[in-house]
Design a protein around this motif. Structure first.
Motif, PDB file in Angstrom:
ATOM      1  N   GLN A   1       0.839  -1.201   0.000  1.00 51.09           N
ATOM      2  CA  GLN A   1       0.000   0.000   0.000  1.00 51.09           C
ATOM      3  C   GLN A   1       0.877   1.254   0.000  1.00 51.09           C
ATOM      4  OE1 GLN A   1      -2.437  -0.455   3.465  1.00 51.09           O
ATOM      5  NE2 GLN A   1      -3.854  -1.893   2.503  1.00 51.09           N
ATOM      6  N   GLU A   2       1.902   1.223   0.843  1.00 51.69           N
ATOM      7  CA  GLU A   2       2.822   2.364   0.910  1.00 51.69           C
ATOM      8  C   GLU A   2       3.540   2.551  -0.422  1.00 51.69           C
ATOM      9  OE1 GLU A   2       5.339   1.626   4.278  1.00 51.69           O
ATOM     10  OE2 GLU A   2       3.621   1.228   5.583  1.00 51.69           O
ATOM     11  N   ASP A   3       3.922   1.428  -1.057  1.00 52.24           N
ATOM     12  CA  ASP A   3       4.609   1.509  -2.346  1.00 52.24           C
ATOM     13  C   ASP A   3       3.700   2.102  -3.420  1.00 52.24           C
ATOM     14  OD1 ASP A   3       6.894   0.406  -1.276  1.00 52.24           O
ATOM     15  OD2 ASP A   3       6.418  -1.641  -1.887  1.00 52.24           O
ATOM     16  N   VAL A   4       2.468   1.627  -3.473  1.00 51.03           N
ATOM     17  CA  VAL A   4       1.523   2.127  -4.480  1.00 51.03           C
ATOM     18  C   VAL A   4       1.238   3.605  -4.254  1.00 51.03           C
ATOM     19  CG1 VAL A   4      -0.901   2.015  -5.211  1.00 51.03           C
ATOM     20  CG2 VAL A   4       0.453  -0.069  -5.050  1.00 51.03           C
ATOM     21  N   ARG A   5       1.098   3.986  -3.008  1.00 52.78           N
ATOM     22  CA  ARG A   5       0.858   5.393  -2.677  1.00 52.78           C
ATOM     23  C   ARG A   5       2.005   6.267  -3.203  1.00 52.78           C
ATOM     24  NH1 ARG A   5       0.512   9.248   1.799  1.00 52.78           N
ATOM     25  NH2 ARG A   5      -1.672   9.719   2.236  1.00 52.78           N
ATOM     26  N   GLN A   6       3.232   5.790  -3.013  1.00 54.20           N
ATOM     27  CA  GLN A   6       4.399   6.547  -3.438  1.00 54.20           C
ATOM     28  C   GLN A   6       4.539   6.547  -4.962  1.00 54.20           C
ATOM     29  OE1 GLN A   6       8.051   5.265  -1.623  1.00 54.20           O
ATOM     30  NE2 GLN A   6       9.309   6.749  -2.706  1.00 54.20           N
ATOM     31  N   VAL A   7       4.345   5.375  -5.577  1.00 52.68           N
ATOM     32  CA  VAL A   7       4.509   5.259  -7.029  1.00 52.68           C
ATOM     33  C   VAL A   7       3.511   6.129  -7.773  1.00 52.68           C
ATOM     34  CG1 VAL A   7       4.179   3.694  -8.988  1.00 52.68           C
ATOM     35  CG2 VAL A   7       5.598   2.989  -7.056  1.00 52.68           C
ATOM     36  N   THR A   8       2.250   6.099  -7.356  1.00 47.95           N
ATOM     37  CA  THR A   8       1.241   6.889  -8.057  1.00 47.95           C
ATOM     38  C   THR A   8       1.476   8.389  -7.852  1.00 47.95           C
ATOM     39  OG1 THR A   8      -0.245   6.568  -6.157  1.00 47.95           O
ATOM     40  CG2 THR A   8      -0.532   5.114  -8.046  1.00 47.95           C
ATOM     41  N   ALA A   9       1.994   8.758  -6.674  1.00 46.29           N
ATOM     42  CA  ALA A   9       2.315  10.167  -6.440  1.00 46.29           C
ATOM     43  C   ALA A   9       3.461  10.614  -7.345  1.00 46.29           C
ATOM     44  CB  ALA A   9       2.677  10.379  -4.976  1.00 46.29           C
ATOM     45  N   GLN A  10       4.439   9.731  -7.551  1.00 41.58           N
ATOM     46  CA  GLN A  10       5.590  10.054  -8.394  1.00 41.58           C
ATOM     47  C   GLN A  10       5.212  10.158  -9.862  1.00 41.58           C
ATOM     48  OE1 GLN A  10       8.277   6.868  -7.452  1.00 41.58           O
ATOM     49  NE2 GLN A  10       9.190   7.927  -5.699  1.00 41.58           N
ATOM     50  N   THR A  11       4.361   9.249 -10.329  1.00 42.54           N
ATOM     51  CA  THR A  11       4.023   9.205 -11.750  1.00 42.54           C
ATOM     52  C   THR A  11       2.922  10.185 -12.122  1.00 42.54           C
ATOM     53  OG1 THR A  11       2.389   7.432 -11.442  1.00 42.54           O
ATOM     54  CG2 THR A  11       4.678   6.779 -11.888  1.00 42.54           C
ATOM     55  N   GLY A  12       2.064  10.544 -11.163  1.00 40.00           N
ATOM     56  CA  GLY A  12       0.968  11.454 -11.448  1.00 40.00           C
ATOM     57  C   GLY A  12      -0.128  10.840 -12.282  1.00 40.00           C
ATOM     58  N   ARG A  13      -0.151   9.513 -12.384  1.00 40.52           N
ATOM     59  CA  ARG A  13      -1.174   8.851 -13.198  1.00 40.52           C
ATOM     60  C   ARG A  13      -2.523   8.830 -12.480  1.00 40.52           C
ATOM     61  NH1 ARG A  13       1.526   3.841 -16.524  1.00 40.52           N
ATOM     62  NH2 ARG A  13       3.575   4.767 -16.841  1.00 40.52           N
ATOM     63  N   THR A  14      -3.575   8.890 -13.267  1.00 41.18           N
ATOM     64  CA  THR A  14      -4.910   8.679 -12.723  1.00 41.18           C
ATOM     65  C   THR A  14      -5.006   7.223 -12.288  1.00 41.18           C
ATOM     66  OG1 THR A  14      -5.741  10.237 -14.373  1.00 41.18           O
ATOM     67  CG2 THR A  14      -7.379   8.919 -13.188  1.00 41.18           C
ATOM     68  N   THR A  15      -5.547   6.988 -11.090  1.00 39.63           N
ATOM     69  CA  THR A  15      -5.620   5.629 -10.559  1.00 39.63           C
ATOM     70  C   THR A  15      -7.024   5.327 -10.071  1.00 39.63           C
ATOM     71  OG1 THR A  15      -3.312   5.810  -9.818  1.00 39.63           O
ATOM     72  CG2 THR A  15      -4.627   4.021  -8.888  1.00 39.63           C
ATOM     73  N   VAL A  16      -7.531   4.156 -10.461  1.00 41.66           N
ATOM     74  CA  VAL A  16      -8.796   3.662  -9.914  1.00 41.66           C
ATOM     75  C   VAL A  16      -8.494   2.326  -9.240  1.00 41.66           C
ATOM     76  CG1 VAL A  16     -11.187   3.014 -10.357  1.00 41.66           C
ATOM     77  CG2 VAL A  16     -10.106   4.806 -11.747  1.00 41.66           C
ATOM     78  N   PHE A  17      -8.788   2.249  -7.952  1.00 39.86           N
ATOM     79  CA  PHE A  17      -8.395   1.114  -7.119  1.00 39.86           C
ATOM     80  C   PHE A  17      -9.650   0.519  -6.482  1.00 39.86           C
ATOM     81  CE2 PHE A  17      -6.815  -1.090  -3.432  1.00 39.86           C
ATOM     82  CZ  PHE A  17      -5.483  -1.412  -3.662  1.00 39.86           C
ATOM     83  N   VAL A  18      -9.818  -0.790  -6.599  1.00 38.56           N
ATOM     84  CA  VAL A  18     -10.980  -1.478  -6.033  1.00 38.56           C
ATOM     85  C   VAL A  18     -10.581  -2.209  -4.752  1.00 38.56           C
ATOM     86  CG1 VAL A  18     -12.525  -3.455  -6.364  1.00 38.56           C
ATOM     87  CG2 VAL A  18     -12.270  -1.760  -8.174  1.00 38.56           C
TER      88      VAL A  18
END
Length: 273
Positions: free
Chosen positions: A191-208
């Motif tokens: 969860q921490e990794d995904v939080r950091q990765v998406t913040a770095q890439t700036g990609r739109t994310t939809v998570f279920v």
């Protein structure tokens, strides 16, 4: 229509056409025919601005994964329309997708799995080494290129799946309960990794997810769905600190606890309604 309504509508249309934006207009999806017809989800109206981290949360069977498949273009809505960056979604091209199971090729190495994703993404072969190293570093798998899939843990396999989803340089990533089968400690780390990765890439994310805790920790916005057929029961912006924060301190904060309780209550209420 008033001038303020006209401006609001124009802003919504503009947001819906930006790279990575998602727009669902009166979307309904049904399975079966005739008397056997079952409405799984809808009607749903939803706009996800570019760069937002949206979490869909709700009880099992409420239509979360169905909505994700519609956004990915794997299925078509029975009624209504889905638009990604202002156009219809294209399966395998519109978004990078991570499933509950990593769905890796076990006969390939970590490098082989990522390289295959780079190939299908149309990345020039001369860039593969650099791009692969960048992706594996981003998910914490430096130096593991030659490991076989059966030689790495479940959590590491999901990291490979995330790297593979990021290989295509499209602005949207979709994740369908990717940590559901993992132990609690590994889940929190990812969860921490995904939080950091998406913040770095700036990609739109939809998570279920079906976890209120996970939803609040990850999302910049949470949508709670009712029981089937799933509709929007709660649309909640999240204002917790972003970027590099201490995960334990964040989870122990009063604001986090309050939001988690609110979301959990909304999920239970929506499932019972």
């Amino acid at each position: 229509m008033s001038s303020s309504e006209t401006v609001t509508k124009a802003v919504e249309v503009g947001d819906a056409e930006r790279a990575g934006s998602v727009r669902l207009d009166r979307v309904t999806h049904q399975y079966g025919r005739g008397r056997e017809t079952v409405t799984a989800v809808g009607p749903v109206d939803l706009t996800v601005p570019a760069g937002e981290f949206l979490v869909l949360v709700g009880a099992s069977g409420c239509g979360k994964s169905t909505l994700l498949r519609l956004i990915a273009g794997f299925e078509q809505p029975t009624h209504g329309s889905v638009r990604i960056s202002g156009a219809a979604p294209r399966p395998g091209q519109t978004a990078g997708v991570v499933f509950q199971s990593p769905r890796l090729f076990p006969w390939r190495t970590v490098r082989g799995n990522v390289d295959l994703a780079l190939r299908y993404a149309g990345v020039e072969r001369a860039r593969w080494k650099e791009r692969r190293a960048e992706l594996l570093a981003r998910v914490g798998l430096e130096g593991m290129e030659e490991r076989r899939i059966w030689e790495i843990s479940g959590g590491q396999q999901q990291r490979v799946a995330i790297a593979r989803a990021l290989a295509a340089e499209n602005p949207l990533i979709l994740l369908d309960e990717p940590f559901a089968a993992l132990d609690a400690l590994t889940r929190e780390r990812l969860q921490e990794d995904v939080r950091q990765v998406t913040a770095q890439t700036g990609r739109t994310t939809v998570f279920v997810t079906h976890s209120a805790d996970e939803a609040v920790f990850l999302g910049s916005r949470i949508v709670v769905l009712t029981k089937s057929p799933g509709t929007v029961a709660l649309d909640l912006p999240i204002t917790l600190p972003t970027g590099k924060v201490d995960a334990d301190e964040l989870r122990e904060s009063a604001e986090f606890t309050e939001l988690r309780t609110r979301v959990a209550h909304a999920v239970k209420s929506a499932a019972a309604a």
